[in-house]
Design an enzyme around this catalytic site. Structure first.
Site, short mmCIF file in Angstrom:
data_model
loop_
_atom_site.label_atom_id
_atom_site.label_comp_id
_atom_site.label_asym_id
_atom_site.label_seq_id
_atom_site.Cartn_x
_atom_site.Cartn_y
_atom_site.Cartn_z
N GLU A 235 4.78 -117.88 -42.59
CA GLU A 235 4.07 -116.81 -41.75
C GLU A 235 3.93 -117.82 -41.21
OE1 GLU A 235 2.84 -113.45 -43.81
OE2 GLU A 235 4.72 -112.78 -43.57
N ASP A 314 8.21 -108.13 -49.49
CA ASP A 314 7.24 -107.67 -50.07
C ASP A 314 6.81 -106.85 -50.20
OD1 ASP A 314 4.61 -109.05 -48.71
OD2 ASP A 314 5.29 -108.43 -47.17
N GLU A 342 -1.18 -101.99 -48.42
CA GLU A 342 -0.70 -102.70 -47.17
C GLU A 342 0.87 -101.47 -46.96
OE1 GLU A 342 0.90 -106.25 -46.76
OE2 GLU A 342 2.17 -105.91 -45.12
C1 GCV Z 1 -2.01 -112.48 -45.93
C2 GCV Z 1 2.52 -109.81 -45.78
C3 GCV Z 1 1.53 -109.41 -44.95
C4 GCV Z 1 0.11 -110.08 -44.72
C5 GCV Z 1 0.23 -111.04 -45.16
C6 GCV Z 1 1.85 -112.20 -46.21
C7 GCV Z 1 1.01 -113.19 -47.46
O1 GCV Z 1 3.59 -110.71 -44.10
O2 GCV Z 1 1.98 -108.83 -43.85
O3 GCV Z 1 -0.58 -109.61 -43.95
O4 GCV Z 1 -0.72 -112.07 -45.82
O5 GCV Z 1 2.21 -110.64 -46.53
O6 GCV Z 1 1.89 -111.95 -48.31
O7 GCV Z 1 1.27 -114.48 -47.54
#
Ligand code: GCV
Length: 608
Positions: A235, A314, A342
């Site tokens: 990411e 995720d 989340e």
């Molecule tokens: C910390 C998902 C979440 C992100 C998070 C990522 C990760 O994409 O939406 O906020 O980033 O996971 O676990 O690194």
């Protein structure tokens, strides 16, 4: 209500210097009428033994932190009214029982639903020492021993943690040490480049030297730091791929730097193409982690731990266990869970996780992982977890990290009893509600393993097409005839990453458990589920059931005698959960009705 600590009867008004001193303090306050003795046997490490002598004295023998865990175990059992055998021994299954905070230096918390950071504000480490002791107590009382305080997405200036902020971090480490809690830091792989080195290539000698010097400086300030946590090539975060290196090259370089100090490198495997084209049918995001790591099995240093999210996507409500956790036998592995809600209701909706974790552990041979991590659900809110009932997730996670065989009902009952001390009837209502809350949430949100019908980015509330044409590789491809992705050998081939037994179980829609069916298969709406209902009818039924179960949940919640400060928050969030459940039910049912044209067999309202 300070989670389950209220039953300890006292605020922690002194600064303990060692786990043993703290253990003695806790016992004398929580169990004033029960004579206890504590003996340290360093060889027992984190383990303990509680024995009951004929004169009524309890003897707690344990390692340096083991005595503290023994003291909390005794307190918990006595306060819960459980009988204790004459002798009781215990030691943790996993060495590192970690909480990963996604806290930023500016005080915000990524995916945080309990207020601002407990540790940071305005670019500085800024914490209330009293609350830190309370936090230490919360963690120690359920056996958690590692706290990573900063976000894996390391945003400047949190990176300064390693320089300007080290003294402040060392003071925090001192505060938490008597609780048996060691700190950990997330680090940015490109950090050397902020210090005049033109590259972060793990094979470059200048980079290696920078990390070695940095590790020496950090461990000098905090000699028991548990290690560094790294999100690389994920990411948008920097990583070894930029230099044509693989993740063993990257992780091993850091491992070499921290080795002299007994540190570990916790290397996350959440690596996938987050700029996918939805038209690309070859790439299948769940396959990514295996493709990046499986071939490296056996090549990681022994102080590297690969941290893998429990499912291949995720933290969706239902995902199969990540095949990496089953396949990498020659590498130290940690499973990552997410307490922060989340995708599971933002600590507005009630969602108790331990039933889900138990399912994961049933698939996972114990020897396959050596550590457990969970993304924190903690914040600066008075009650720490935003929703008072979300504290059950931190509590039960601790118990499970200590003993993965922990029974879900027993753990939730302990939490309820320690927190509220309700009458048996009320306690039983609360426990059943909590235990069924995940299924209820699952029913009114995304159906049968498909996931991802959630509002993009924010991840609360329904938006069935929100991610459908986006870059994130999370598609359901619902059309007028069918929904789901074929991940069998005939489809994307993801299923082939599993051992044979699981390939058999999931590979055929007839044997694949219904709850995972749309994760593995693309099926027509007329497909007959195991109970004879069609797929489309099952989708409608689940959503209506999910909403009516939420209404029943609200009734129960209103009837329970929560203390006033919790009651207000709980009722307010329950109202919001009801709206959310209704929204999900109506939008998802309408979405599928508009596509498929099938009417609900029971004639309930689906909007057209
Ligand atoms: C910390 C998902 C979440 C992100 C998070 C990522 C990760 O994409 O939406 O906020 O980033 O996971 O676990 O690194």
């Amino acid at each position: 209500m300070k989670a389950w600590l209220s039953r300890l009867q006292n605020d922690l008004d002194f600064v303990p210097s060692s786990p043993k001193e703290l253990a003695a303090y806790e016992l004398s306050h929580a169990l004033p009428d029960i004579p206890c003795r504590i003996e340290t046997d360093p060889a027992m490490d984190e383990g303990y033994r509680i024995s009951h002598s004929p004169d009524g004295t309890y003897l707690i023998t344990g390692g340096t932190t083991g005595v503290l865990y023994g003291a909390y175990a005794l307190i918990c059992r006595v306060l819960c009214g459980e009988s204790l055998p004459d002798e009781f021994r215990s030691s943790p299954q996993y060495a590192l029982r970690m909480i990963n905070c996604w806290d930023n230096a500016d005080g915000s918390v990524e995916r945080g639903y309990s207020g601002r950071s407990l540790f940071f504000e305005g670019g500085h480490l800024q914490y209330d020492p009293f609350r830190m002791r309370e936090l230490g107590r919360l963690l120690a009382s359920v056996g958690l021993n590692v706290l990573c305080i900063n976000n894996v997405n390391v945003h400047f200036p949190a990176q300064l943690l390693l320089e300007d902020y080290l003294g402040e971090a060392a003071a925090l480490a001192d505060l938490l040490r008597p609780f048996g809690v060691r700190l950990m830091f997330s680090v940015d792989f490109s950090q050397p480049m902020r210090h005049g080195i033109p590259t972060a290539d793990p094979l470059d000698p200048a980079v290696q030297a920078w990390w070695k010097e940095t590790a020496a400086r950090v461990w000098k300030a905090i000699p028991d730091l548990a290690g560094f946590l790294v999100k690389a090539d994920s990411e948008g975060r920097p990583g070894p791929f930029t230099y044509g290196r693989n993740h063993a090259d990257g992780a091993n370089m850091l491992a070499e730097a921290v080795r002299p100090f007994g540190g570990s490198i916790i290397w996350r495997c959440f690596v996938y193409n987050c700029r996918q084209d939805w038209r690309d049918t070859k790439t299948d995001r769940p396959k990514a982690a295996w493709e990046h790591y499986a071939f490296l099995d056996g090549q990681f240093a022994d102080n590297v731990i690969l941290q893998v999210k429990h499912g291949p996507f995720d933290f969706q409500v239902r995902e199969p266990l990540s095949p990496l956790l089953l396949g990498m036998k020659k590498t130290h592995m940690a499973m990552e869970l997410q307490l922060a809600q989340e995708y599971t209701g933002h600590q507005i909706d009630i969602y108790t996780m331990i039933p889900m974790w138990r399912e994961l552990f049933e698939e996972l041979p114990e020897s396959n992982i050596m550590s457990l991590a969970a993304v924190s659900n903690l914040g600066r809110d008075e009650n720490y977890t935003g929703h008072p009932l979300a504290a059950v997730n931190l509590f039960t996670y601790g118990l499970l990290a200590w003993d993965p065989q922990t029974d879900a009902k027993e753990a939730v009952t302990r939490w309820a009893r320690l927190t509220y001390a309700f009458s048996p009837a009320d306690e039983s209502s609360l426990v059943s509600l909590l235990l069924s809350s995940r299924r209820t949430y699952e029913k009114y949100t995304a159906p049968l393993g498909i996931g991802w019908m959630i509002t993009p980015h924010d991840h609360y509330g329904p938006n069935p097409s929100g991610y459908e044409y986006d870059l994130w590789g999370t598609y359901h491809k619902a059309n007028r005839d069918a929904v789901g992705i074929d991940r069998t050998a005939a489809g994307t081939g993801y299923l082939l990453q599993y051992p044979d037994s699981l390939q058999q179980k999931y590979g055929d829609p007839v044997t694949c458990p219904d709850l995972y069916i749309l994760f593995f298969h693309r099926l027509p709406y007329t497909f007959r589920m195991k109970d004879g209902r069609t797929l489309i009818q099952r989708i409608y039924d689940d959503h209506f059931d999910g909403f009516s179960e939420t209404q029943a949940m609200a009734e129960t919640i209103r009837s329970l005698p929560f203390p006033e400060e919790d009651r207000k928050v709980i009722l307010d969030r329950m109202d919001r959960q009801l709206c959310n459940a209704k929204e999900w039910c109506d939008i998802i049912n309408t979405f599928f009705f508009r596509l498929s044209g099938f009417r609900d067999e029971h004639g309930r309202t689906i909007y057209d």
